[in-house]
Design a protein around this motif. Structure first.
Motif, PDB file in Angstrom:
ATOM      1  N   ASP A 170       1.005  -0.932   0.243  1.00  0.00           N
ATOM      2  CA  ASP A 170       0.128  -0.248  -0.009  1.00  0.00           C
ATOM      3  C   ASP A 170       0.885   1.455   0.222  1.00  0.00           C
ATOM      4  OD1 ASP A 170      -2.380  -1.420   0.113  1.00  0.00           O
ATOM      5  OD2 ASP A 170      -2.213  -1.860   2.361  1.00  0.00           O
ATOM      6  N   GLU A 171       2.312   1.063  -0.120  1.00  0.00           N
ATOM      7  CA  GLU A 171       2.937   2.410  -0.296  1.00  0.00           C
ATOM      8  C   GLU A 171       3.128   3.044  -1.978  1.00  0.00           C
ATOM      9  OE1 GLU A 171       6.195   1.897   2.424  1.00  0.00           O
ATOM     10  OE2 GLU A 171       4.876   1.121   4.317  1.00  0.00           O
ATOM     11  N   ASP A 172       4.183   3.652  -1.266  1.00  0.00           N
ATOM     12  CA  ASP A 172       4.237   4.174  -2.904  1.00  0.00           C
ATOM     13  C   ASP A 172       5.315   4.415  -3.204  1.00  0.00           C
ATOM     14  OD1 ASP A 172       3.691   6.171  -4.926  1.00  0.00           O
ATOM     15  OD2 ASP A 172       4.374   7.623  -4.706  1.00  0.00           O
ATOM     16  N   ILE A 173       5.984   2.824  -3.614  1.00  0.00           N
ATOM     17  CA  ILE A 173       7.257   2.613  -3.513  1.00  0.00           C
ATOM     18  C   ILE A 173       7.178   1.771  -5.225  1.00  0.00           C
ATOM     19  CG2 ILE A 173       8.167   3.797  -1.594  1.00  0.00           C
ATOM     20  CD1 ILE A 173       8.857   0.458  -1.134  1.00  0.00           C
ATOM     21  N   ASN A 174       8.730   1.306  -5.267  1.00  0.00           N
ATOM     22  CA  ASN A 174       8.399   0.455  -6.350  1.00  0.00           C
ATOM     23  C   ASN A 174       9.490  -0.926  -6.207  1.00  0.00           C
ATOM     24  OD1 ASN A 174       7.312   1.869  -8.584  1.00  0.00           O
ATOM     25  ND2 ASN A 174       9.547   3.394  -9.309  1.00  0.00           N
ATOM     26  N   TYR A 175       8.980  -1.850  -6.107  1.00  0.00           N
ATOM     27  CA  TYR A 175       9.391  -3.259  -4.550  1.00  0.00           C
ATOM     28  C   TYR A 175       9.858  -4.029  -5.796  1.00  0.00           C
ATOM     29  CZ  TYR A 175       5.208  -4.568  -3.173  1.00  0.00           C
ATOM     30  OH  TYR A 175       4.396  -5.417  -2.736  1.00  0.00           O
ATOM     31  N   GLY A 176      10.614  -4.667  -4.789  1.00  0.00           N
ATOM     32  CA  GLY A 176      10.508  -6.977  -5.355  1.00  0.00           C
ATOM     33  C   GLY A 176      11.288  -7.189  -4.150  1.00  0.00           C
ATOM     34  N   ILE A 177      10.185  -8.154  -3.480  1.00  0.00           N
ATOM     35  CA  ILE A 177      10.367  -9.011  -2.543  1.00  0.00           C
ATOM     36  C   ILE A 177      11.423 -10.629  -3.155  1.00  0.00           C
ATOM     37  CG2 ILE A 177      10.029  -9.915  -0.309  1.00  0.00           C
ATOM     38  CD1 ILE A 177       7.810  -7.766  -0.542  1.00  0.00           C
ATOM     39  N   VAL A 178      12.380 -10.976  -3.294  1.00  0.00           N
ATOM     40  CA  VAL A 178      12.118 -12.035  -3.705  1.00  0.00           C
ATOM     41  C   VAL A 178      13.219 -13.343  -2.300  1.00  0.00           C
ATOM     42  CG1 VAL A 178      13.230 -11.181  -5.732  1.00  0.00           C
ATOM     43  CG2 VAL A 178      15.568 -11.390  -3.695  1.00  0.00           C
ATOM     44  N   HIS A 179      13.130 -14.134  -2.007  1.00  0.00           N
ATOM     45  CA  HIS A 179      13.476 -15.575  -1.459  1.00  0.00           C
ATOM     46  C   HIS A 179      13.627 -16.550  -2.302  1.00  0.00           C
ATOM     47  CE1 HIS A 179      13.406 -18.496   1.487  1.00  0.00           C
ATOM     48  NE2 HIS A 179      12.252 -18.880   1.234  1.00  0.00           N
ATOM     49  N   ALA A 180      14.970 -17.156  -2.431  1.00  0.00           N
ATOM     50  CA  ALA A 180      15.063 -18.341  -3.041  1.00  0.00           C
ATOM     51  C   ALA A 180      14.844 -19.433  -2.216  1.00  0.00           C
ATOM     52  CB  ALA A 180      16.481 -18.639  -2.862  1.00  0.00           C
ATOM     53  N   LEU A 181      13.938 -20.922  -3.537  1.00  0.00           N
ATOM     54  CA  LEU A 181      13.382 -21.562  -2.828  1.00  0.00           C
ATOM     55  C   LEU A 181      14.025 -21.865  -1.493  1.00  0.00           C
ATOM     56  CD1 LEU A 181      10.845 -21.888  -5.792  1.00  0.00           C
ATOM     57  CD2 LEU A 181      10.013 -20.783  -3.696  1.00  0.00           C
ATOM     58  N   ASP A 182      15.312 -22.532  -2.138  1.00  0.00           N
ATOM     59  CA  ASP A 182      16.365 -23.152  -1.597  1.00  0.00           C
ATOM     60  C   ASP A 182      16.442 -22.643   0.584  1.00  0.00           C
ATOM     61  OD1 ASP A 182      17.832 -21.710  -3.066  1.00  0.00           O
ATOM     62  OD2 ASP A 182      19.097 -23.362  -3.526  1.00  0.00           O
ATOM     63  N   GLY A 183      17.199 -21.577   0.543  1.00  0.00           N
ATOM     64  CA  GLY A 183      16.770 -20.871   1.747  1.00  0.00           C
ATOM     65  C   GLY A 183      17.704 -19.343   1.485  1.00  0.00           C
ATOM     66  N   TYR A 184      18.211 -18.849   0.655  1.00  0.00           N
ATOM     67  CA  TYR A 184      18.790 -17.703   0.340  1.00  0.00           C
ATOM     68  C   TYR A 184      17.714 -16.597   0.582  1.00  0.00           C
ATOM     69  CZ  TYR A 184      22.376 -20.916  -1.606  1.00  0.00           C
ATOM     70  OH  TYR A 184      23.880 -21.776  -1.566  1.00  0.00           O
TER      71      TYR A 184
END
Length: 329
Positions: free
Chosen positions: A208-222
């Motif tokens: 809901d914030e006025d920013i561009n973002y990407g959130i990443v999580h490697a499925l093997d834990g990184y």
């Protein structure tokens, strides 16, 4: 604190306002190390809620030394740490590659708590002097396209718990908070998380914030794009699982992105990659992360185009020159 601890020991949750209040009191150094350790341990034993994380974040942002870098349209590239993978400094290297393309980077970071080398350890090893002087940080952005925001210079609450965190040497909710509390509030962020639950919490808080973002999580834990397997990506446009093959990349082995056993080892790898002498696996990991960072700033840009921009920065030694400029200022 005693009343709060008793409440938490009864498996109750904190409201957003309670979480904010307790962290403000922690920042004021009202509690001893035993209380702090007990408080942090609670959130290692059960999931933190969105209200609790939001409250802690609000407290840190309210208390922090703020800097206004909004005229530069910066991006922060940062992970939670605490993934236990002991990689080289991928997000920090990525930041210099992105800065080498001409994109302004306001990197938020700290010393390592649960791995060999954090971003602050790395910058300090190169002779960088930490500062919270907005004038100096603006000069760094203008001349080197990157500035570094060393968390203890900006966050009194971080300082108040630093010795306890170091003694515990485990990931705590402070690992989760770090990427959310950049004191310059950049309009673009690539955030990595050590587990999927944290990625979902971040997405809930940021959507809901006025920013561009990407959130990443490697499925093997990184807590970054590791190319050792697939990764989950959250943006405002939704979520998806992306595999290395989807990007035209080869899967790599965990050992190929190992960061060594000391800050000196990590710094040697860091310099080697910036010199254009990294291995294919090392190069592809940082270039892939850099490409996704560039895509966050400009979502119309294809991965292939962004990847080529990152390659020119790395192999044209622009990323190396960026580090040299920053340390020399």
């Amino acid at each position: 604190m005693k009343a709060i601890l008793n409440k938490l020991y009864q498996h109750e949750r904190l409201s957003k306002s309670e979480a904010k209040k307790i962290l403000i009191e922690i920042a004021a150094e009202k509690y001893n190390d035993a209380h702090l350790a007990s408080f942090m341990t609670v959130f290692m034993m059960r999931p933190i809620t969105a209200d609790e994380l939001s409250g802690f974040r609000d407290a840190l942002k309210e208390l922090c030394v703020k800097v206004d870098l909004s005229s530069y349209n910066t991006i922060d590239i940062v992970g939670t740490g605490g993934d236990g993978k002991d990689t080289f400094n991928i997000s920090t290297l990525t930041s210099f590659i992105v800065a080498g393309t001409g994109q302004k980077v306001a990197k938020h970071g700290n010393y390592s708590v649960s791995s060999q080398s954090g971003s602050s350890d790395m910058l300090a090893s190169f002779g960088y002097n930490f500062t919270n002087d907005e004038r100096i940080l603006r000069t760094h952005l203008e001349k080197a396209n990157i500035c570094f925001l060393h968390a203890p210079k900006f966050h009194p609450a971080m300082k108040a718990v630093s010795s306890t965190r170091k003694a515990l040497a485990l990931k705590t909710f402070f690992n989760m908070l770090g990427p959310l509390v950049n004191p310059s509030s950049p309009k673009n962020q690539l955030l990595g998380t050590f587990n999927l639950e944290t990625a979902r919490l971040y997405n809930y808080i940021l959507q809901d914030e006025d920013i561009n973002y990407g959130i990443v999580h490697a499925l093997d834990g990184y807590d970054e794009i590791s190319l050792t397997g697939g990764f989950k990506l959250f943006t405002k446009n939704g979520e998806q699982i992306i595999n290395p093959e989807d990007l035209g990349q080869k899967r790599i082995e965990q050992s190929e992105i190992f960061g060594g056993n000391s800050v000196a080892d990590a710094a040697k790898i860091f310099k080697s990659i910036l010199d254009g002498a990294g291995t294919e696996a090392q190069n592809n990991v940082v270039l892939t992360n850099a490409a996704f960072a560039l895509k966050i700033v400009d979502e119309t840009k294809s991965f292939e185009t962004a990847f080529e921009e990152a390659k020119k920065s790395l192999f044209g030694l622009k990323a190396k020159q960026t580090l040299e400029k920053l340390v020399g200022l």
